[in-house]
Design an enzyme around this catalytic site. Structure first.
Site, short mmCIF file in Angstrom:
data_model
loop_
_atom_site.label_atom_id
_atom_site.label_comp_id
_atom_site.label_asym_id
_atom_site.label_seq_id
_atom_site.Cartn_x
_atom_site.Cartn_y
_atom_site.Cartn_z
N TYR A 175 19.35 -12.06 24.42
CA TYR A 175 19.70 -13.02 23.37
C TYR A 175 20.46 -12.34 22.23
CZ TYR A 175 16.63 -16.62 25.30
OH TYR A 175 16.05 -17.55 26.10
N LYS A 196 -15.17 -4.77 16.36
CA LYS A 196 -14.67 -6.02 15.77
C LYS A 196 -13.38 -6.45 16.48
CE LYS A 196 -12.25 -3.48 12.12
NZ LYS A 196 -12.38 -2.99 10.72
C1 LIG Z 1 -12.59 -1.59 10.86
C2 LIG Z 1 -13.54 -0.78 10.08
C3 LIG Z 1 -13.81 0.53 10.46
C4 LIG Z 1 -13.09 1.22 11.59
O1 LIG Z 1 -11.80 1.59 11.14
P1 LIG Z 1 -10.80 2.41 12.07
O2 LIG Z 1 -9.68 2.75 11.17
O3 LIG Z 1 -10.39 1.50 13.17
O4 LIG Z 1 -11.56 3.58 12.55
C5 LIG Z 1 -14.77 1.23 9.76
N1 LIG Z 1 -15.42 0.66 8.72
C6 LIG Z 1 -15.17 -0.60 8.31
C7 LIG Z 1 -15.91 -1.16 7.16
C8 LIG Z 1 -14.22 -1.36 8.97
O5 LIG Z 1 -13.97 -2.61 8.57
#
Ligand SMILES: *Cc1c(COP(=O)(O)O)cnc(C)c1O
Length: 362
Positions: free
Chosen positions: A254, A35
């Site tokens: 800055y 994702k």
């Molecule tokens: C993002 C996600 C994962 C992976 O999580 P990580 O902490 O990056 O391993 C697993 N299951 C779901 C439902 C997620 O949304």
């Protein structure tokens, strides 16, 4: 010459990290979670390193299309399921497995016309209170789904709120088992933290590692990426574009946020917050200069930041500065350390890599 900043995606490291996740849950199949454009790495770029996964999990339908366009014929799971009824048409067309977490999604399925019944993952809310059926609704949701001709296989799913912390997964897992113990179907419960820390004790047919695959420790600082045998999946590197000596009392950047208490040698790096480097990172955030550890000085600006070269006399204009990842000499600066200094997580930094940064793979 283009501005000297570059991100590199390490194909071998992604492959290696995926194998680490597999080794932690040897009896389970592995979803590579891709994702958010593979956590900022780029789905197309990460694909080669991750193609030994058993499936890809993501949530944007566009990203599912991109994974199919890469020629992937295996499982794809939509972690949030359909966002509206029409999304189910794409699920039918591309054979996407999808999460079902609310009654509306079952309504859409019941009204969906398809020749090929779908495989769905029925999600239990085990305490996170974002998505999923509550324990007292779960079984009736299962019964309702099971009666639909549009559904052929129901898998059982939950997502832990505390797999990375002291609370752990025992309570959530007990709940999951109590609610699902006599239901048929495959189970998937583990994100990275649960996979690395708890998978050995959990009945899970599929694990869902995301962050670990990209080489960040899900439970930093309790563990470092190296403790889990993970390698950086991404390096962000730039070069020194100026070097100067400053006297005691001179300020840097800055707001004069850093003031030298002794004569110093400093360098200016072609990386700033418009590249995705966190502006909030204070003086002292670690960097590598020619593979030697040093620190940032003063505020991060849009296109530049400054680093301490006092102990690195050989550094010069053109020297390599590793913001995170692996330096040319093999030294590693974990993205988790940089993130901790900026009061965030490796997740956020990798996802925030800016569009303007050129990316290559190795
Ligand atoms: C993002 C996600 C994962 C992976 O999580 P990580 O902490 O990056 O391993 C697993 N299951 C779901 C439902 C997620 O949304």
């Amino acid at each position: 010459m283009p501005r000297p900043i570059q991100a590199t995606i390490h194909t071998q490291a992604l492959h290696h990290n995926l194998q680490r996740a597999r080794a932690a849950a040897p009896d389970a199949r592995v979803w590579a979670v891709v994702k958010a454009n593979a956590y900022g790495h780029g789905i197309e770029r990460a694909f080669e390193g991750l193609r030994s996964a058993d499936g890809f999990a993501l949530l944007d339908l566009d990203e599912a299309v991109r994974v199919r366009d890469l020629g992937w014929r295996g499982p794809i799971l939509l972690l949030e399921g359909a966002f509206d009824a029409r999304d189910l048409e794409l699920c039918s067309r591309l054979n996407l497995w999808h999460t079902v977490h609310c009654q509306e999604q079952i309504d859409w399925l019941a009204a969906h016309k398809t020749h090929e019944p779908h495989r769905v993952f029925l999600k239990l809310n085990s305490g996170m209170n974002r998505l999923g059926f509550d324990p007292d609704e779960y079984r009736s949701a299962w019964t309702r789904l099971n009666a639909l001709p549009q559904v052929d296989e129901i898998s059982l799913m939950t997502h832990f709120s505390d797999a990375d912390g002291p609370k752990g997964v025992a309570e959530a897992m007990q709940l999951f088992e109590r609610v699902t113990h006599d239901l048929p179907g495959e189970r998937t419960v583990c994100n990275s933290a649960a996979t690395l820390r708890h998978a050995a004790g959990l009945p899970t047919d599929w694990v869902r590692p995301g962050i670990a695959v990209y080489g960040s420790a899900p439970d930093f600082p309790a563990h470092r990426a190296a403790d889990w045998g993970l390698l950086p999946g991404m390096t962000l590197a730039a070069k020194l574009i100026a070097v100067r000596a400053i006297p005691a009392g001179a300020s840097v950047g800055y707001g004069s946020a850093f003031v030298a208490d002794k004569p110093m040698r400093i360098g200016t790096v072609a990386c700033g917050y418009a590249d995705g480097y966190p502006r909030i990172a204070p003086t002292g955030t670690p960097v590598l200069v020619d593979g030697v550890r040093s620190r940032t000085l003063g505020r991060v600006s849009m296109d530049m930041l400054c680093v301490d070269l006092t102990e690195i006399p050989t550094a010069h204009v053109g020297s390599e500065v590793t913001l995170w990842g692996r330096a040319a000499n093999g030294a590693v600066l974990s993205i988790d350390e940089v993130a901790a200094s900026a009061q965030t997580l490796g997740y956020e930094l990798m996802c925030a890599l800016a569009q303007r940064v050129p990316v290559t793979t190795d």
